[in-house]
Write a protein that holds these residues in place. Structure first.
Motif, mmCIF file in Angstrom:
data_model
loop_
_atom_site.group_PDB
_atom_site.id
_atom_site.type_symbol
_atom_site.label_atom_id
_atom_site.label_comp_id
_atom_site.label_asym_id
_atom_site.label_seq_id
_atom_site.Cartn_x
_atom_site.Cartn_y
_atom_site.Cartn_z
ATOM 1 N N ALA A 283 13.358 -15.166 3.175
ATOM 2 C CA ALA A 283 13.857 -13.781 3.066
ATOM 3 C C ALA A 283 12.858 -12.785 2.482
ATOM 4 O O ALA A 283 13.244 -11.857 1.788
ATOM 5 N N GLY A 284 11.563 -12.994 2.711
ATOM 6 C CA GLY A 284 10.564 -12.043 2.221
ATOM 7 C C GLY A 284 9.713 -12.581 1.091
ATOM 8 O O GLY A 284 8.711 -11.969 0.714
ATOM 9 N N LYS A 301 -0.646 -6.754 7.155
ATOM 10 C CA LYS A 301 -0.213 -5.384 7.442
ATOM 11 C C LYS A 301 1.308 -5.253 7.403
ATOM 12 O O LYS A 301 1.820 -4.135 7.325
ATOM 13 N N VAL A 305 11.716 -9.894 7.999
ATOM 14 C CA VAL A 305 12.720 -10.785 7.439
ATOM 15 C C VAL A 305 13.842 -10.844 8.454
ATOM 16 O O VAL A 305 14.470 -9.818 8.763
ATOM 17 N N ARG A 396 13.503 -22.689 -1.551
ATOM 18 C CA ARG A 396 12.843 -21.464 -1.092
ATOM 19 C C ARG A 396 11.431 -21.358 -1.678
ATOM 20 O O ARG A 396 10.480 -20.990 -0.994
ATOM 21 N N THR B 282 6.370 -3.473 -2.410
ATOM 22 C CA THR B 282 7.092 -4.664 -2.855
ATOM 23 C C THR B 282 6.956 -5.823 -1.862
ATOM 24 O O THR B 282 7.238 -6.975 -2.210
ATOM 25 N N ALA B 283 6.524 -5.532 -0.639
ATOM 26 C CA ALA B 283 6.085 -6.543 0.328
ATOM 27 C C ALA B 283 7.063 -7.685 0.562
ATOM 28 O O ALA B 283 6.647 -8.816 0.790
ATOM 29 N N GLY B 284 8.353 -7.423 0.452
ATOM 30 C CA GLY B 284 9.328 -8.474 0.735
ATOM 31 C C GLY B 284 10.073 -8.962 -0.495
ATOM 32 O O GLY B 284 11.055 -9.703 -0.387
ATOM 33 N N ALA B 285 9.616 -8.535 -1.674
ATOM 34 C CA ALA B 285 10.222 -9.042 -2.907
ATOM 35 C C ALA B 285 11.664 -8.558 -3.080
ATOM 36 O O ALA B 285 12.500 -9.272 -3.641
ATOM 37 N N GLN B 287 13.860 -7.998 -0.599
ATOM 38 C CA GLN B 287 14.679 -8.809 0.300
ATOM 39 C C GLN B 287 14.765 -10.251 -0.209
ATOM 40 O O GLN B 287 15.818 -10.897 -0.100
ATOM 41 N N ALA B 288 13.665 -10.751 -0.781
ATOM 42 C CA ALA B 288 13.695 -12.102 -1.350
ATOM 43 C C ALA B 288 14.698 -12.178 -2.494
ATOM 44 O O ALA B 288 15.372 -13.194 -2.670
ATOM 45 N N GLY B 291 17.968 -12.601 -1.098
ATOM 46 C CA GLY B 291 18.078 -13.973 -0.605
ATOM 47 C C GLY B 291 18.392 -14.984 -1.691
ATOM 48 O O GLY B 291 18.811 -16.114 -1.403
ATOM 49 N N GLY B 302 18.521 -8.793 7.747
ATOM 50 C CA GLY B 302 17.072 -8.796 7.914
ATOM 51 C C GLY B 302 16.478 -7.436 7.625
ATOM 52 O O GLY B 302 17.215 -6.465 7.384
ATOM 53 N N GLY B 303 15.158 -7.386 7.601
ATOM 54 C CA GLY B 303 14.468 -6.134 7.312
ATOM 55 C C GLY B 303 12.984 -6.259 7.574
ATOM 56 O O GLY B 303 12.530 -7.194 8.240
ATOM 57 N N PHE B 304 12.225 -5.305 7.003
ATOM 58 C CA PHE B 304 10.828 -5.153 7.383
ATOM 59 C C PHE B 304 9.904 -5.092 6.175
ATOM 60 O O PHE B 304 10.269 -4.537 5.133
ATOM 61 N N VAL B 305 8.737 -5.681 6.344
ATOM 62 C CA VAL B 305 7.655 -5.443 5.392
ATOM 63 C C VAL B 305 6.623 -4.624 6.136
ATOM 64 O O VAL B 305 6.048 -5.082 7.134
ATOM 65 N N THR B 306 6.433 -3.404 5.683
ATOM 66 C CA THR B 306 5.539 -2.480 6.394
ATOM 67 C C THR B 306 4.457 -2.037 5.406
ATOM 68 O O THR B 306 4.606 -1.064 4.687
ATOM 69 N N TYR B 307 3.389 -2.833 5.389
ATOM 70 C CA TYR B 307 2.368 -2.659 4.359
ATOM 71 C C TYR B 307 1.369 -1.569 4.747
ATOM 72 O O TYR B 307 0.831 -0.903 3.889
ATOM 73 N N ARG B 396 5.718 -3.794 -9.317
ATOM 74 C CA ARG B 396 6.455 -4.325 -8.170
ATOM 75 C C ARG B 396 7.820 -4.868 -8.609
ATOM 76 O O ARG B 396 8.838 -4.654 -7.949
#
Lengths: 413, 413
Positions: A283-284, A301, A305, A396, B282-285, B287-288, B291, B302-307, B396
């Motif tokens: 989940a990220g 980049k 998730v 995880r 936060t790069a996914g943290a 959403q994690a 989770g 779900g979702g996105f990491v858009t760095y 973060r």
């Protein structure tokens, strides 16, 4: 030489924090061959701190006050020690300047006790604080050495390792130096590693070797004492070789400050490759681990998730009916997720995670079942099956580390 | 009542284990209102253990020897205490039978010291060990109570909670019970919270209130002692009300096992709303963190990491030129990211994170500058600006918590 650690802090006596600093420092003393027969904990109370100092004076020649260097009115270690020694407090100018700069930057009104952070008992040798604001100190009196160290672990540990240990080495042995090398492993448990290295561990003298487990990784610290850094290094090298001959397939890097995320990102930068990810059970967390590495933005980049089958299809351009038919936790879906992410994110490598975090089984598969897919442009996409033990957070966490190790291995074949 | 914990074990002095038992027991004492002004650690040495007992006798009326009850020749706590008290050791028959049964079952030859595990200083009240083999004990002497407890945490903790605490409650106050309630806060620092509650904290008697900071959150434990659970609850209620009257805007939930992620997910489930996210720094943290909550899959798909700016545009359907013009870390981009994620993920709420994690500034903005955007179908999209202190991991981590708090607040308005 006899050392006694006096940990200062009412929060320890109330059980609000664990006295892990004392353990860390005790370990350094043990490694240096400095005996320690007693430890004390005392609250932020000047009379009892003074009693603790007197007791330590009676049975140790190195006396440590650990904690109580902060900015609040409860932080009294410097004042109490200065009084015990009969000296005034002096100001360390660089630390004072840093405090002034901090106050200005944060628009922070500094109380009197704030400025004590830059002070030390007059005549002491200052231990600079490169992380925080409160300086430490070493005071040499006849028959006793007194040491002041800050309580926050992220300030305390580097001060101990970078300044106190070298100082004590000089005191102890003239020119003796202590050198450590940390080897990091993933994919092997501590007991399995210890079994592989049993005779090396049992026969250790100089260098010593000590395994340590944390966050689903095992590290091994090889420590040698010698006249020069080169001689210490020469003692470490054959031990390191012997260790890697046996468990080299699990080795991924050196150093306390290293991590699987760092070696994975380093491998990407070496090969000039960009990475993306599609994460289901994690989940990220995999991408967040990449984000911990400063400078990762050149090689990572973004990614996805995809927690449901619908988002797997929607974000990665997959066929939702096929995912439903294959099962979310399957080799086929792991491969499709990696392929989809590679294409959608325009990256060179893609990794995918799908599995059962738990608690309890899902889709008829046990908690801990995890597929990790790997797609690289110009190579066949693969997926590997894992069965991770532990609770939801362990499964995880292990999956994230396994993903980072997968990237590291794929780029170092 | 004054208690003093003497942790016994050379492994603590060598830094091989952390003295977490002392912390656990100290916490119980604090909750019971038993003061503790000093702790000691001493090795497995009878002379120094006796000295530690004498010192503790001089300043405490409850003296604990923690550890040293095991089967090896280093385990001497019972023998030392019996000698200190001038009584012989007696055998607890049930524990002796259990040991004999164990020896037979394991085909284990028992040394003399093995049998000491079933012994106690004559006249003591035995504390049964339901997990291991070594019994504990409470010995009541004129002016002092002595307590023996085993070192292994899985034996130690149940013995403390199931036997020692009820015993101490009886000693302290007849039928008294102790009840705690934990209040959790985000967005206020410990020192600010303490300032707001200064008079309540300074005048605390029953209930007591204790603040604690961890992972960028503050918790406040209100503990009351009374004849019945209901009476304790009746003491807690007005204090809780007084606290929430002052700092209620930062409050988000009760309990040690609670978290911002849990209350955010609970709010989503209450309102039957699905959440997505677009994360840059936060790069996914974030959403994690979602989770981590079992059962989140119904409300987070779900979702996105858009760095990079390119992935922000690519994944979220945004105009890359506009992002470049507005700046990645800007109100406009945070809003566009949240809107894009809401639409692309087909969710009811979307949150976005863009900022400078550090180290060092980026795009001319200081490390710690973070925009958090919030899009909800049918409502105007907004973004809030934060300036988080600390290192990269702090910035973060705080951003993730602020995002969870944002969701919680938006759904509990």
């Amino acid at each position: 030489m006899q050392a006694e650690i006096i940990a200062v802090g009412t929060e320890i006596l109330l059980g609000q924090i664990v006295n892990s600093n004392a353990s860390f420092l005790a370990k350094q003393f043990a490694d240096l061959g400095i005996d320690s027969l007693n430890q004390q904990v005392v609250g932020d109370n000047p009379e009892r701190m003074e009693q603790a100092l007197q007791l330590a004076d009676s049975r140790a020649d190195v006396v440590v006050l650990l904690g109580g260097l902060g900015p609040t009115k409860d932080d009294l270690s410097k004042q109490v020690l200065a009084k015990h020694l009969g000296v005034p407090l002096a100001t360390d100018q660089p630390a004072h300047d840093k405090l002034a700069h901090y106050a200005e930057q944060q628009h922070h009104t500094m109380t009197a006790n704030n400025w004590v952070q830059a002070q030390y008992p007059e005549g002491a040798h200052v231990l600079a604080n490169h992380v925080g604001l409160a300086v430490g100190a070493v005071f040499e009196a006849p028959g006793h050495r007194y040491i002041l160290l800050p309580g926050p672990p992220k300030e305390f540990k580097p001060m101990v390792l970078d300044q106190l240990v070298p100082y004590l080495l000089k005191v102890l042995g003239g020119n003796a130096v202590l050198k450590s090398k940390v080897l990091r492993f993933f994919g092997i448990g501590e007991s399995a590693l210890v079994t592989e290295l049993q005779d090396l561990i049992e026969n250790q003298t100089n260098p010593t070797i000590a395994p340590y487990i944390k966050d689903w990784e095992v590290t091994l610290r090889i420590t040698a004492k010698a006249e020069t850094p080169e001689a210490a290094q020469a003692l470490i090298a054959p031990m390191q070789k012997a260790v890697l001959n046996r468990v080299g397939q699990y080795f991924y890097g050196f150093g306390d400050d290293n991590s699987l995320a760092q070696v994975a990102v380093h491998a990407l930068s070496t090969h000039h490759l960009t990475l993306t990810a599609a994460e289901s059970l994690t989940a990220g967390a995999f991408q967040a681990a990449l984000g911990d590495v400063p400078g990762v933005s050149e090689w990572f980049k973004g990614g996805f998730v995809t927690y449901s089958n619908h988002t797997k299809a929607l974000f990665l351009g997959l066929d939702e009916a096929k995912i439903n038919a294959d099962g979310a936790v399957s080799e086929q879906t792991a491969i499709a997720m990696a392929d989809g992410a590679l294409s959608k994110a325009e990256a060179d490598i893609a990794i995918s995670f799908t599995g059962v975090a738990g608690p309890g089984p899902a889709e008829g598969q046990e908690a801990g079942t995890v597929w990790i897919g790997l797609a690289q442009s110009g190579k066949p996409t693969t997926a590997a099956l894992y069965h991770f033990p532990g609770a939801r957070a362990d499964v995880r966490g292990r999956a994230v580390k396994a993903g980072l190790f997968t990237i590291y291995q794929a780029l170092n074949e």
